[in-house]
Design an enzyme around this catalytic site. Structure first.
Site, PDB file in Angstrom:
ATOM      1  N   HIS A 288      -5.676   2.965   0.964  1.00 13.56           N
ATOM      2  CA  HIS A 288      -4.943   4.149   1.443  1.00 13.56           C
ATOM      3  C   HIS A 288      -5.703   4.895   2.542  1.00 13.56           C
ATOM      4  O   HIS A 288      -5.149   5.232   3.582  1.00 13.56           O
ATOM      5  CB  HIS A 288      -4.680   5.137   0.297  1.00 13.56           C
ATOM      6  CG  HIS A 288      -4.028   4.532  -0.912  1.00 13.56           C
ATOM      7  ND1 HIS A 288      -3.141   3.501  -0.831  1.00 13.56           N
ATOM      8  CD2 HIS A 288      -4.123   4.823  -2.235  1.00 13.56           C
ATOM      9  CE1 HIS A 288      -2.715   3.181  -2.051  1.00 13.56           C
ATOM     10  NE2 HIS A 288      -3.312   3.966  -2.923  1.00 13.56           N
TER      11      HIS A 288
ATOM     12  N   ASP B   7       0.911  -1.143   0.000  1.00 12.83           N
ATOM     13  CA  ASP B   7       0.000   0.000   0.000  1.00 12.83           C
ATOM     14  C   ASP B   7       0.951   1.193   0.000  1.00 12.83           C
ATOM     15  O   ASP B   7       1.534   1.525   1.042  1.00 12.83           O
ATOM     16  CB  ASP B   7      -0.868   0.007   1.262  1.00 12.83           C
ATOM     17  CG  ASP B   7      -1.810   1.199   1.273  1.00 12.83           C
ATOM     18  OD1 ASP B   7      -1.393   2.286   0.813  1.00 12.83           O
ATOM     19  OD2 ASP B   7      -2.948   1.069   1.738  1.00 12.83           O
ATOM     20  N   HIS B   8       1.183   1.795  -1.159  1.00 11.64           N
ATOM     21  CA  HIS B   8       2.314   2.725  -1.253  1.00 11.64           C
ATOM     22  C   HIS B   8       2.146   3.960  -0.364  1.00 11.64           C
ATOM     23  O   HIS B   8       3.110   4.651  -0.074  1.00 11.64           O
ATOM     24  CB  HIS B   8       2.616   3.104  -2.710  1.00 11.64           C
ATOM     25  CG  HIS B   8       1.701   4.124  -3.307  1.00 11.64           C
ATOM     26  ND1 HIS B   8       0.420   3.824  -3.704  1.00 11.64           N
ATOM     27  CD2 HIS B   8       1.874   5.439  -3.580  1.00 11.64           C
ATOM     28  CE1 HIS B   8      -0.144   4.921  -4.197  1.00 11.64           C
ATOM     29  NE2 HIS B   8       0.712   5.917  -4.142  1.00 11.64           N
TER      30      HIS B   8
HETATM   31  C1  BG6 Z   1      -3.182   4.413  -6.611  1.00  8.76           C
HETATM   32  C2  BG6 Z   1      -4.532   4.461  -7.300  1.00  8.76           C
HETATM   33  O1  BG6 Z   1      -3.174   3.454  -5.595  1.00  8.76           O
HETATM   34  O2  BG6 Z   1      -2.902   5.701  -6.045  1.00  8.76           O
HETATM   35  C3  BG6 Z   1      -4.573   5.568  -8.338  1.00  8.76           C
HETATM   36  O3  BG6 Z   1      -4.770   3.211  -7.927  1.00  8.76           O
HETATM   37  C4  BG6 Z   1      -4.149   6.895  -7.726  1.00  8.76           C
HETATM   38  O4  BG6 Z   1      -5.890   5.681  -8.887  1.00  8.76           O
HETATM   39  C5  BG6 Z   1      -2.820   6.736  -6.994  1.00  8.76           C
HETATM   40  O5  BG6 Z   1      -4.042   7.842  -8.779  1.00  8.76           O
HETATM   41  C6  BG6 Z   1      -2.433   8.012  -6.288  1.00  8.76           C
HETATM   42  O6  BG6 Z   1      -1.163   7.894  -5.720  1.00  8.76           O
HETATM   43  P1  BG6 Z   1      -0.359   9.190  -5.260  1.00  8.76           P
HETATM   44  O7  BG6 Z   1       0.858   8.636  -4.595  1.00  8.76           O
HETATM   45  O8  BG6 Z   1      -0.074   9.963  -6.514  1.00  8.76           O
HETATM   46  O9  BG6 Z   1      -1.264   9.936  -4.347  1.00  8.76           O
END
Ligand code: BG6
Length: 363
Positions: A117, A54-55
């Site tokens: 997230h 979950d980045h």
């Molecule tokens: C991803 C989603 O997990 O997170 C995308 O699948 C989204 O739809 C992205 O655009 C957003 O990541 P960040 O790090 O740019 O907020």
């Protein structure tokens, strides 16, 4: 893929070595599919060798939630139902779905980012202090929060989903979701979702957590706003506090990483007028070190075998348990509200908060 790795002998580590499975989201599309996936993965890899990405957990500002709460003394005493009025967690994006129609259509914003997230952000904001920073201790606290989540009884009143219509973004005219390449023109997929949750425990009972996300909104911003109750009594003339809002602590996850505290202050002059001011901490000004990219940090942790920043299978399943009833409700009730690209989502989302006597922050 996991089964094939096993079949071809690629899952079993040679002696004195390890094999790890790193799995990028989406982890299933509902509770049942997530359980099935967990079962298959655990048949092949030992639990401690499975890393679900979950980045958001790899972002500095998200890890800082724990430092802010548990390395300081001044926030924690007021971090509870006696002082907090509500919490708003916003993940707004200005982009549309880009070239991801194949994945996104039928999945939608709530499955795409609330299930993972935003519920992780909520859990970190709400957990009790873990006994240590050992992965098991942190997960144990997150599981307690996720299992204490209570959905509103009337999902029609306390959840909203939307879909972007054509509009203007960054000076350019952009098409609506249904006109994007590869999207079924009758699609009911949500590109915006707002939900209200409560956490049934001693610290949070009665404090709403509002979670919202959307594509093609005014600008890209992710933040957690802890909004405090008004002072029980204001010993000033009423005109003096007309412009005084509620105190808030805002964790700015991105793009302008930092923390803002909002409080009332006397306006200089001979009258006693009190107005909101803010005090800011900005990463860029306080640190010379730059933050590693989320994936950089997470991939390093996989190599080191450090599981702290990776959701465990129970967290993933509990998060689906929270979202599934909402998705089921949406499936059988109407369709998403339209909102113009470049704005702040459907009016229904403003009405949802207005019914509780509150309003969304304009980040
Ligand atoms: C991803 C989603 O997990 O997170 C995308 O699948 C989204 O739809 C992205 O655009 C957003 O990541 P960040 O790090 O740019 O907020």
């Amino acid at each position: 893929m996991v089964q094939q790795l096993k079949k071809h002998g690629l899952a079993d580590p040679p002696q004195n070595s390890w094999r790890r499975a790193v799995i990028e989201k989406p982890f299933g599309h509902d509770l049942e599919s997530a359980q099935e996936l967990n079962r298959i993965v655990h048949e092949v890899f030992p639990r401690d060798e499975v890393f679900r990405i979950d980045h958001y957990l790899g972002k500095e500002t998200v890890q800082n939630i724990l430092a802010l709460r548990f390395a300081n003394t001044m926030f924690e005493p007021i971090w509870n139902r006696s002082y907090v009025d509500h919490v708003q967690i916003t993940m707004a994006e200005d982009i549309g779905i880009g070239g991801r129609a194949g994945y996104y259509d039928g999945i939608g914003s709530a499955r795409d980012v609330i299930q993972n997230h935003l519920l992780q952000l909520m859990a970190l904001t709400a957990i009790e202090e873990p006994a240590s920073f050992h992965p098991k201790a942190l997960v144990a606290e997150k599981l307690k929060v996720l299992s204490a989540v209570k959905l509103p009884e009337d999902l029609g009143k306390h959840t909203v989903r939307g879909q972007y219509a054509a509009g203007w973004q960054g000076g350019e005219e952009v098409v609506g979701y249904l006109d994007e390449d590869g999207i079924n023109p009758t699609s009911k997929t949500d590109t915006y979702a707002a939900i209200k949750l409560e956490i049934n425990n001693r610290r949070w009972a009665g404090v709403p957590f509002y979670l919202r996300t959307g594509k093609r909104l005014g600008r890209r911003v992710t933040e957690i706003a802890v909004v405090f109750q008004r002072a029980p009594y204001l010993p000033f003339d009423s005109y003096a506090t007309e412009e005084l809002g509620q105190n808030a602590l805002v964790i700015r996850v991105q793009p302008d990483e930092g923390v803002t505290v909002r409080f009332g202050s006397k306006v200089p002059g001979t009258s006693f007028e009190v107005r909101d001011v803010t005090m800011d901490f900005a990463y860029g000004e306080s640190f010379t070190e730059s933050s590693p990219e989320a994936y950089e940090r997470l991939i390093l942790d996989v190599l080191l075998g450090d599981a702290n920043l990776f959701p465990r299978h129970q967290e993933v399943e509990l998060s689906w348990e929270i979202l599934d009833p909402i998705e089921k409700y949406w499936d059988t009730h109407g369709k998403p509200a339209q909102y113009p690209a470049g704005g702040w989502g459907p009016v229904e989302a403003d009405e949802m908060l207005a019914r509780d006597g509150r309003s969304w922050r304009r980040p």
